[in-house]
Write a protein that holds these residues in place. Structure first.
Motif, PDB file in Angstrom:
ATOM      1  N   HIS A  90      19.110  25.228 -70.743  1.00  0.00           N
ATOM      2  CA  HIS A  90      19.132  24.508 -72.175  1.00  0.00           C
ATOM      3  C   HIS A  90      18.250  24.732 -73.153  1.00  0.00           C
ATOM      4  CE1 HIS A  90      22.352  22.079 -70.483  1.00  0.00           C
ATOM      5  NE2 HIS A  90      21.723  22.016 -69.358  1.00  0.00           N
ATOM      6  N   GLU A  91      16.799  24.612 -72.655  1.00  0.00           N
ATOM      7  CA  GLU A  91      15.809  24.625 -73.821  1.00  0.00           C
ATOM      8  C   GLU A  91      15.754  26.041 -74.334  1.00  0.00           C
ATOM      9  OE1 GLU A  91      11.908  24.015 -72.246  1.00  0.00           O
ATOM     10  OE2 GLU A  91      11.041  23.321 -74.328  1.00  0.00           O
ATOM     11  N   LEU A  92      15.475  26.905 -73.622  1.00  0.00           N
ATOM     12  CA  LEU A  92      15.273  28.428 -74.305  1.00  0.00           C
ATOM     13  C   LEU A  92      16.448  28.690 -75.075  1.00  0.00           C
ATOM     14  CD1 LEU A  92      13.023  30.371 -74.577  1.00  0.00           C
ATOM     15  CD2 LEU A  92      13.967  31.577 -72.662  1.00  0.00           C
ATOM     16  N   PRO A  93      18.089  28.602 -74.783  1.00  0.00           N
ATOM     17  CA  PRO A  93      18.943  29.119 -75.487  1.00  0.00           C
ATOM     18  C   PRO A  93      18.867  28.293 -76.814  1.00  0.00           C
ATOM     19  CG  PRO A  93      19.631  28.768 -73.094  1.00  0.00           C
ATOM     20  CD  PRO A  93      18.187  28.432 -73.114  1.00  0.00           C
ATOM     21  N   GLU A  94      18.691  26.953 -76.766  1.00  0.00           N
ATOM     22  CA  GLU A  94      18.403  26.281 -77.944  1.00  0.00           C
ATOM     23  C   GLU A  94      17.566  26.791 -78.814  1.00  0.00           C
ATOM     24  OE1 GLU A  94      18.021  22.057 -78.524  1.00  0.00           O
ATOM     25  OE2 GLU A  94      19.022  21.739 -76.764  1.00  0.00           O
ATOM     26  N   LEU A  95      16.138  27.095 -78.348  1.00  0.00           N
ATOM     27  CA  LEU A  95      15.165  27.610 -79.284  1.00  0.00           C
ATOM     28  C   LEU A  95      15.522  29.120 -79.887  1.00  0.00           C
ATOM     29  CD1 LEU A  95      11.556  28.004 -78.498  1.00  0.00           C
ATOM     30  CD2 LEU A  95      12.438  29.780 -79.078  1.00  0.00           C
ATOM     31  N   VAL A  96      16.257  29.976 -78.954  1.00  0.00           N
ATOM     32  CA  VAL A  96      16.549  31.268 -79.385  1.00  0.00           C
ATOM     33  C   VAL A  96      17.630  31.295 -80.340  1.00  0.00           C
ATOM     34  CG1 VAL A  96      17.486  33.731 -78.366  1.00  0.00           C
ATOM     35  CG2 VAL A  96      15.779  32.478 -77.237  1.00  0.00           C
ATOM     36  N   CYS A  97      18.585  30.646 -80.038  1.00  0.00           N
ATOM     37  CA  CYS A  97      19.987  30.499 -81.019  1.00  0.00           C
ATOM     38  C   CYS A  97      19.333  29.913 -82.308  1.00  0.00           C
ATOM     39  CB  CYS A  97      21.204  29.896 -80.209  1.00  0.00           C
ATOM     40  SG  CYS A  97      21.676  30.473 -78.945  1.00  0.00           S
ATOM     41  N   HIS A  98      18.469  28.914 -82.448  1.00  0.00           N
ATOM     42  CA  HIS A  98      18.258  28.774 -83.631  1.00  0.00           C
ATOM     43  C   HIS A  98      17.317  29.352 -84.373  1.00  0.00           C
ATOM     44  CE1 HIS A  98      20.069  24.730 -82.268  1.00  0.00           C
ATOM     45  NE2 HIS A  98      20.078  24.478 -83.350  1.00  0.00           N
ATOM     46  N   ASN A  99      16.559  30.287 -83.783  1.00  0.00           N
ATOM     47  CA  ASN A  99      15.525  31.147 -84.565  1.00  0.00           C
ATOM     48  C   ASN A  99      15.799  32.641 -84.667  1.00  0.00           C
ATOM     49  OD1 ASN A  99      12.962  29.175 -85.115  1.00  0.00           O
ATOM     50  ND2 ASN A  99      13.660  28.317 -82.884  1.00  0.00           N
ATOM     51  N   PHE A 100      16.581  32.972 -83.684  1.00  0.00           N
ATOM     52  CA  PHE A 100      17.099  34.412 -83.824  1.00  0.00           C
ATOM     53  C   PHE A 100      18.523  34.701 -84.188  1.00  0.00           C
ATOM     54  CE2 PHE A 100      13.437  34.021 -81.202  1.00  0.00           C
ATOM     55  CZ  PHE A 100      12.781  34.988 -81.580  1.00  0.00           C
ATOM     56  N   ALA A 101      19.068  35.448 -84.689  1.00  0.00           N
ATOM     57  CA  ALA A 101      20.478  35.961 -85.066  1.00  0.00           C
ATOM     58  C   ALA A 101      21.267  36.051 -83.808  1.00  0.00           C
ATOM     59  CB  ALA A 101      20.308  37.352 -86.080  1.00  0.00           C
ATOM     60  N   VAL A 102      21.472  35.245 -83.304  1.00  0.00           N
ATOM     61  CA  VAL A 102      22.290  35.245 -81.989  1.00  0.00           C
ATOM     62  C   VAL A 102      23.174  34.053 -82.087  1.00  0.00           C
ATOM     63  CG1 VAL A 102      20.606  36.432 -80.512  1.00  0.00           C
ATOM     64  CG2 VAL A 102      20.720  34.121 -80.395  1.00  0.00           C
ATOM     65  N   ASP A 103      24.575  34.256 -81.469  1.00  0.00           N
ATOM     66  CA  ASP A 103      25.401  33.326 -81.552  1.00  0.00           C
ATOM     67  C   ASP A 103      25.500  32.662 -80.223  1.00  0.00           C
ATOM     68  OD1 ASP A 103      27.955  31.961 -81.550  1.00  0.00           O
ATOM     69  OD2 ASP A 103      29.206  33.927 -82.100  1.00  0.00           O
ATOM     70  N   GLU A 104      25.255  31.345 -80.412  1.00  0.00           N
ATOM     71  CA  GLU A 104      25.441  30.563 -79.134  1.00  0.00           C
ATOM     72  C   GLU A 104      26.707  30.338 -78.493  1.00  0.00           C
ATOM     73  OE1 GLU A 104      24.593  26.432 -81.552  1.00  0.00           O
ATOM     74  OE2 GLU A 104      23.950  26.571 -79.288  1.00  0.00           O
ATOM     75  N   ASP A 105      27.836  30.608 -79.192  1.00  0.00           N
ATOM     76  CA  ASP A 105      29.160  30.644 -78.558  1.00  0.00           C
ATOM     77  C   ASP A 105      29.547  31.924 -77.924  1.00  0.00           C
ATOM     78  OD1 ASP A 105      29.660  28.008 -79.344  1.00  0.00           O
ATOM     79  OD2 ASP A 105      30.003  28.672 -81.498  1.00  0.00           O
ATOM     80  N   ALA A 106      28.650  32.858 -78.024  1.00  0.00           N
ATOM     81  CA  ALA A 106      28.978  34.122 -77.104  1.00  0.00           C
ATOM     82  C   ALA A 106      27.605  34.516 -76.573  1.00  0.00           C
ATOM     83  CB  ALA A 106      29.151  35.090 -78.324  1.00  0.00           C
ATOM     84  N   MET A 107      27.423  33.787 -75.243  1.00  0.00           N
ATOM     85  CA  MET A 107      26.357  34.047 -74.433  1.00  0.00           C
ATOM     86  C   MET A 107      26.726  34.527 -73.210  1.00  0.00           C
ATOM     87  SD  MET A 107      23.337  31.278 -75.282  1.00  0.00           S
ATOM     88  CE  MET A 107      24.012  30.021 -74.073  1.00  0.00           C
TER      89      MET A 107
END
Lengths: 277, 277
Positions: free
Chosen positions: B125-142
């Motif tokens: 939970h925590e790190l994916p939220e941080l990464v998906c909000h701050n880098f150009a990555v798609d949280e629906d494609a992890m």
């Protein structure tokens, strides 16, 4: 010429080994790494020597350059020597850029370095003899490359012994050590004050005076934090003034790290394999 | 959600960064690494989470797996979290396989581990939220993968949260920790004596009970020195008994080292990119 096996791990279709032997040139135990591609199981293969930079051991490039896959694919072995003698009783200096980890690929003529710091002899003669007699590599198909201080070593060695090293390339080499803070201090310490003795260890001077009979490949990061010390412009000028066949590539965005080396190692491995194959 | 940049280096056409942030889940500073491919300059890209094994930090796989070239080519980001909380005031054990460097990707319910060892919460939970909000990555494609203890983490997390991690693979995973010396001690320490609480953290049990909605890729070295602890046969049996779509590959000659991971990382990167792309 005995040596001891420290580790062997399968890597791609080949084997990454780490070995130790007693060196006559340096009077110390020396550790080195050899990657053998799958092709070495069926006969002798060409071999690329990779000389590392300041502070490195045999391990840095072996681990961080990610060369193994390309060596396996190209059917070429790769050897990673250490950058200096080490251990108790071996002279050293507190600075990271002199003494252990900073042999500069010369035969020291000055004390306290002279007894052990014979890295030119070690890399040009002793270690190739050991490797060529004990591994499935072809001593008539040797190339040489390196990074930073190791790029300096590769270029100066190849221009001096083109009959021995039949292809050459470099990553961000120290290109003009006679005129740089990465060079003056070390060449003075190892070779003495007489600048004439330095000339054989300055790639820009050797390029101006003799060049290399084959093509030369140089990669340099345009965002390298050490550009002032490396002096790529001096070597590039000497290359192009001489009409030396080859390429000097200034790569935008890359710094001095192994991320830079890893990004272009495939080009270098195939460059050598093509010329040695 | 603030974070600090420790380093950024160009690597191939992308960027390898290392960052630090204050984690609420662990109550400590945590370091993580992100590789962004060139494609991330033009829009959000899929992202592959790589969970590391015992004793590792964010750095081992970042440096030794040589994944960057393939991520750049496939246009997929890769994130390397640490394997546990660290630092003063964080519980630890003298053994290499318990405490710092050995979080086992669970939320500890037992003292002294409970206050900081919340690695499941952190990684899911925590790190994916941080990464998906701050880098150009798609949280629906992890997607998620990992090595050894990290393979255990990847498989257990993906089978529990398939809606969140839409592709999964593993290198030499700890496959049946409830029944291994790599597991019993740690699950007892972190989760207590009640073996029922361990079931959610045993890939073989989860595979038998629920499986994964997509294909699963497992690579295992046949010369792995830890085969008795990893128990690949238990997971393979569960996969095939369930008719779980996917592949379990027993790779001859390979051991447990990063040479093994590096040898197959390209397959895994493209496996995930194809399924997330």
């Amino acid at each position: 010429m005995e040596f001891e096996t420290l580790s062997e791990n399968r890597s791609f279709h080949g084997m990454q080994g780490v070995y130790r032997h007693r060196s006559q040139a340096t009077g110390t135990d020396m550790t080195f790494a050899v990657y053998l591609p799958e092709a070495a199981q069926y006969g002798k293969v060409p071999v690329l020597w990779y000389l590392s930079g300041l502070t490195c051991t045999h391990e840095n490039a072996m681990t961080k350059a990610a060369a193994q896959q390309w060596c396996d694919e190209a059917g070429i072995a790769m050897v990673f020597p250490d950058t200096s003698p080490r251990g108790e009783g071996v002279a050293n200096d507190e600075a990271y850029d002199l003494g252990q980890g900073a042999g500069f690929y010369v035969n020291a003529t000055q004390d306290p370095w002279k007894p052990h710091f014979q890295m030119w002899q070690y890399v040009v003669h002793e270690l190739p003899e050991l490797v060529c007699h004990n591994f499935a590599v072809d001593e008539d198909a040797m190339g040489i490359t390196g990074h930073s201080m190791g790029g300096h070593g590769a270029l100066t060695i190849a221009m001096t012994h083109p009959e021995r090293f039949r292809s050459v390339s470099a990553f961000a080499p120290i290109s003009n050590p006679s005129d740089s803070d990465w060079g003056r201090k070390q060449l003075t310490a190892y070779l003495g004050e007489d600048r004439d003795s330095w000339r054989a260890h300055d790639a820009s001077i050797l390029m101006a005076e003799r060049g290399y009979p084959g093509e030369v490949l140089i990669d340099q990061g345009a965002s390298d934090q050490f550009l002032d010390l490396l002096k790529p412009e001096t070597l590039a000028e000497a290359m192009m003034k001489r009409r030396q066949p080859g390429q000097f590539r200034m790569q935008p965005g890359f710094d001095h790290s192994y991320w830079f080396v890893q990004s272009f190692i495939a080009d270098h491995v195939f460059w050598h394999a093509e010329r040695l194959g």
